[in-house]
Design a protein around this motif. Structure first.
Motif: not given
Length: 349
Positions: A65-69
């Protein structure tokens, strides 16, 4: 014209099926949209705003997972040559309403760290009104397409501003080009008359020739076969993409005759993948009682004199509401489908 906020249909599970030559790379996804590649990896975004990276050659293996926007909708994404992923949030909510926190913003994603906001696209558009606006506020913003350039800057296609922007790492923004409306013939159910319709710049990619390519959805009445792909000279500022004079200036028409384009992806030797949201135009997705419509994925080959040549449809009839595409360095084509509901990122052989 604001795009997201009107198309709220749900696709049944396994809507796309497997199909010959259509292989799931990552499955069990809810609302997959953005697709990018880096080496042997594929990056994708989901309906909850999350962005992941996975190995492209092994189903559901090596996922990070790279991130959540923020924003409540899958962001547009692209990964640069160094492996850095950029994610772009749209307007969210209903057209004309105030942007939610984190909406219409370009972010930089770094594994293990919180997303970093680079540029507030919505704020920039407040001072950069669309001079050719036909619908809603002229300062409306709904960023929908993103492409990373080799010099570290990022291109953003704004579906409400109907323009192409260039963003620097320090947040500086310049308007590269503006897309003018096109006079189209409305479908019979809307009177069949000639009427101007906005360009709705949903997508951007960089071709192997270094030029910028921008795709249109086509605003209401969304007439099929009227979406264009524009070819824009690198480094342009303030260019105008004019369907009345399509061969003039730094922005010239590259391809025509598409329907409801939502993504583009540049490939080797001048090829460009073109994603059509729905063959019958995006209005087909407005009816919640009808089955989710079939979309299209084309591989557009270059022709002569900087114009499009022949095109080939991939996975014909097998993609429901496709929304994102990418072509890796090996020439493999990836596509996400459907935009709403359970889906997957597929590799097309």
């Amino acid at each position: 014209m604001a795009l997201v906020g009107t198309m709220l249909v749900a696709a049944p599970a396994d809507a796309t099926g497997g199909g010959q030559g259509l292989k799931p790379v990552v499955s069990g996804l809810n609302g997959p949209r953005g697709v990018a590649t880096h080496g042997a990896k594929v990056v994708y975004s989901l309906g909850d705003g999350s962005v992941y990276e996975a190995w492209a050659y092994g189903t559901n293996k090596g996922i990070k997972k790279l991130g959540t926007l923020p924003g409540g909708f899958a962001p547009a994404i692209d990964t640069d040559r160094w492996g850095t992923t950029y994610a772009l949030t749209g307007a969210g909510g209903e057209p004309g309403q105030p942007l939610p926190p984190g909406g219409a913003t370009l972010f930089k994603l770094r594994p293990g760290k919180a997303p970093v906001a680079i540029a507030d696209i919505g704020k920039y558009q407040l001072k950069d009104p669309d001079p050719f606006n036909l619908e809603g506020p002229a300062t409306e913003s709904n960023p929908f397409g993103v492409a990373a350039l080799r010099d570290g800057t990022i291109l953003v296609a704004d579906a409400a501003g109907n323009d192409l922007l260039r963003v620097w790492p320090n947040g500086r923004i310049k308007t590269v080009a503006r897309l003018k409306p096109r006079v189209v013939k409305a479908p019979p159910e809307f009177g069949g008359q000639l009427a101007p319709a906005e360009a709705v710049a949903t997508s951007v990619t960089v071709g192997s020739d270094g030029y910028y390519y921008v795709g249109e959805l086509r605003g209401f009445p969304g007439t099929a076969g009227t979406s264009q792909v524009w070819r824009i000279k690198p480094g342009s500022v303030g260019a105008v993409c004019d369907p009345v004079k399509p061969a003039k200036g730094n922005c010239q028409r590259y391809a025509d005759g598409y329907t409801s384009i939502v993504d583009l992806a540049g490939g080797p030797r001048g090829t460009i993948a073109v994603v059509e949201f729905a063959k019958a135009t995006w209005l087909a997705a407005e009816d919640p009682t009808a089955p989710p419509p079939i979309g299209s994925l084309f591989l557009q080959y270059p022709g002569k004199h900087h114009k499009a040549g022949v095109k080939k449809e991939l996975a014909k009839g097998k993609l429901v509401l496709p929304s994102g595409a990418a072509i890796n360095q090996y020439g493999d084509v990836f596509v996400s489908s459907p935009l709403f509901g359970p889906g997957a990122v597929y590799r097309i052989k």
